[in-house]
Scaffold this active site. Structure first.
Site, mmCIF file in Angstrom:
data_model
loop_
_atom_site.group_PDB
_atom_site.id
_atom_site.type_symbol
_atom_site.label_atom_id
_atom_site.label_comp_id
_atom_site.label_asym_id
_atom_site.label_seq_id
_atom_site.Cartn_x
_atom_site.Cartn_y
_atom_site.Cartn_z
ATOM 1 N N ASP A 1 48.614 89.588 2.795
ATOM 2 C CA ASP A 1 47.801 88.861 3.774
ATOM 3 C C ASP A 1 47.714 89.620 5.095
ATOM 4 O O ASP A 1 46.627 89.796 5.668
ATOM 5 C CB ASP A 1 48.396 87.469 4.016
ATOM 6 C CG ASP A 1 48.261 86.543 2.816
ATOM 7 O OD1 ASP A 1 47.465 86.857 1.914
ATOM 8 O OD2 ASP A 1 48.954 85.512 2.787
ATOM 9 N N GLU B 1 53.150 88.461 -1.027
ATOM 10 C CA GLU B 1 52.047 87.634 -0.564
ATOM 11 C C GLU B 1 51.880 87.754 0.934
ATOM 12 O O GLU B 1 50.759 87.900 1.455
ATOM 13 C CB GLU B 1 52.295 86.170 -0.947
ATOM 14 C CG GLU B 1 51.207 85.215 -0.498
ATOM 15 C CD GLU B 1 49.878 85.547 -1.127
ATOM 16 O OE1 GLU B 1 49.073 86.253 -0.482
ATOM 17 O OE2 GLU B 1 49.637 85.128 -2.262
ATOM 18 N N SER C 1 44.236 86.061 -3.234
ATOM 19 C CA SER C 1 45.025 86.309 -2.019
ATOM 20 C C SER C 1 44.516 87.505 -1.232
ATOM 21 O O SER C 1 44.754 87.597 -0.029
ATOM 22 C CB SER C 1 46.486 86.569 -2.378
ATOM 23 O OG SER C 1 47.131 85.400 -2.768
#
Length: 593
Positions: free
Chosen positions: A286, A282, A488
């Site tokens: 990002d 994650e 995401s």
């Protein structure tokens, strides 16, 4: 696992409607079929189970949480925000610094001293003070929590097997705290969920046109598809909200592979930060999505232990630091997993961010309309907050040269154990914000009384996703390289685009564009501006909510058309757009506090 449908009263009604259609003709038949074709809300997977209580916490168990105070002068703050986002007001986009905000609206020093005295009186240890005085981080024993707030602490377990502390009842503030206007937040330490999904690479995967392995998209692909190549690269700094650690040197590998500048990653640990790398993918998704879109010279990576209370601490730290004008978070909980009082505490922090000209872009989650971890209908917090821009995900189609061809709402009913797809729906907590109140929605699914989610969208279907590098992750690409998607992937895209727009409008000093929704909804309600700035997503659904022309609860206003969006935001900022929607926003908006 096969998804099963529960024959609810609504399902039985729709089944009966389909049988009734057989006896109709002409226009009546068409109308009946359209009504009966509405997607059913599917029952959750048979192995879906809510978090369970494992055992009571020992009386000596240390519990971290926070005491809270409300902002002062909230009517004045509401007027200030209206003037900041009113293109006709002399105060337009004259955002406050963190120190100015604190001097005018933070709880008084005396009240904060009284809050600290309350903590000391009841044997609580102060672990963190905030300049803004709205939160005081403390710790105490489970026995102290029970005696003070009339709630027992228990150990609960998520469906993934992670255990966390939680109160077994809504805490009640004692009189000497409530007399200060104080409250408590963070006793429920439910871990937030990331919104990242691996690429399937199966025979059933959707065709895609990226130039990367498996047809996944590379930085140059996505910049071409979304019309960003004419915008000078190197956006203003972006901040990322993270609840996991990662090997940050992976960013250098990604930059080298795609010939991108290698940004400075400024790591800011809140409440001790987070070194657990379970969700490293994650973090790296990002970071690398921001690099792919805007290549800022600096990305601020805020980390904290994974709980809602620590998340509030992190958001407040971002507001108090005031380093950036755009923030992305790909983590969330469904609204029903937090109390309305906790959501209100969060709203005060996001109100401060809006007053400082900070835009928050929040992923709407990866379970479609079943936003409560795939187990129940709901929308994700903080994406549903009035001062956040909720970002959903699409399936992007491009030409052989990666030019934009079209998009549909991302949804896959066949994933196990729950269907996956773009989060969206209607808030149970927040009345409709005034930037949404004037939306002329085509869909009857649009709520005219409550906050609708998402606001915008971008590519995030994992099978039309992105090829990223994460040395502490596993994916089909192997050796740290793999395909990933989810909302995401979409939220950091929007934060990065906002950083590009901010940079393009800046000269010698940074120009913040501010909270995004006033501009986006003003553009969305302008037919010419909307067509230039956005890609309207009109096909697909998220398991229940359908994409239609204009705004909808599956894709919001759609995805960004980079250069066109820059042109329209620039015009809006320079007061050259039709201001009717903005005036409506100004006259009636009152979400502060």
């Amino acid at each position: 696992m096969v998804l099963k449908r529960k024959w609810t009263s609504k399902a039985r009604v729709l089944s009966a409607m389909r049988k009734t259609c057989a006896g109709l003709t002409g226009t009546f038949l068409l109308t009946c079929l359209l009504m009966a074709a509405a997607p059913l809300k599917a029952q959750d997977s048979t192995n879906a189970a809510p978090d369970i209580t494992v055992k009571a916490a020992d009386d000596s168990q240390s519990v971290r949480f926070a005491l809270t105070l409300k902002l002062r002068n909230q009517d004045e703050l509401s007027r200030e925000l209206k003037s900041m986002y009113n293109p006709l007001n002399p105060n337009y986009h004259h955002f406050l610094s963190a120190s100015d905000f604190e001097s005018r609206f933070a709880p008084s020093t005396d009240d904060y001293s009284a809050l600290k005295a309350f903590a000391a009186k009841h044997g609580l240890q102060i672990t963190r003070e905030h300049a803004g005085h709205t939160m005081l981080s403390v710790s105490g024993s489970a026995a102290a929590v029970r005696d003070l707030f009339k709630a027992n602490m228990v150990w609960r377990q998520t469906k993934e097997g992670k255990q966390y502390l939680a109160a077994d009842a809504t805490p009640t503030a004692p009189s000497d705290l409530s007399s200060l206007g104080g409250g408590v937040v963070g006793l429920n330490q439910t871990p937030l969920r990331p919104s990242v999904v691996p690429t399937h690479h199966s025979a059933n995967s959707k065709p895609s046109a990226g130039s990367g392995p498996y047809g996944l998209y590379t930085p140059s692909d996505i910049r071409t598809a979304y019309n960003l190549n004419s915008i000078e690269n190197g956006g203003e700094p972006v901040a990322l909200v993270e609840f996991s650690g990662a090997n940050y040197s992976d960013a250098a590998v990604y930059a080298s592979n795609y010939n991108l500048p290698n940004p400075t990653l400024t790591q800011i640990a809140v409440d001790g930060g987070n070194t657990d790398t379970t969700n490293a993918v994650e973090v790296m998704l990002d970071i690398e999505m921001v690099m792919a879109i805007s290549s800022p010279s600096n990305i601020y990576v805020y980390t904290a232990p994974n709980s809602f209370g620590d998340g509030l601490d992190m958001l407040l730290q971002i507001a108090e630091d005031d380093h950036v004008g755009q923030v992305s978070t790909s983590w969330g909980l469904c609204e029903q997993e937090i109390t309305q009082e906790a959501a209100s505490d969060e709203n005060e922090i996001l109100t401060q961010m809006a007053a400082e000209g900070i835009a928050l872009f929040a992923a709407t989650g990866d379970y479609g309309y079943n936003g409560c971890g795939g187990m129940a209908e709901g929308v994700s917090d903080p994406a549903s907050q009035p001062y956040a821009t909720g970002v959903g995900a699409t399936t992007l189609t491009t030409s052989s040269s990666q030019g934009y061809s079209g998009e549909s709402v991302w949804y896959d009913a066949d994933t196990s154990p729950y269907p996956s797809g773009s989060g969206g729906g209607i808030s149970e907590y927040w009345p409709i914000p005034d930037y949404q109140a004037g939306v002329k929605a085509v869909s009857s699914q649009f709520s005219k009384t409550m906050r609708n989610v998402p606001d915008v969208t971008a590519d995030g279907d994992p099978d039309t996703g992105f090829y990223i590098y994460c040395s502490q992750c596993t994916a089909d690409g192997g050796a740290g390289w793999g395909g990933w998607g989810g909302t995401s992937a979409a939220a950091p895209q929007w934060a990065a685009v906002w950083s590009l727009i901010s940079k393009a409008l800046s000269h010698t000093t940074e120009v913040r564009v501010g909270f995004a929704n006033p501009a986006l909804y003003s553009i969305g309600e302008s037919s010419l501006g909307y067509a230039n700035a956005m890609h309207d997503v009109t096909t697909g659904n998220n398991g229940y909510y359908n994409a239609v022309t204009g705004y909808d609860n599956a894709s919001g206003w759609g995805s960004y058309n980079g250069a066109g969006l820059l042109q329209q935001v620039s015009a809006w900022k320079k007061k050259r757009v039709s201001i009717t929607p903005v005036i409506r926003y100004i006259l009636s908006h009152d979400q502060a506090g």
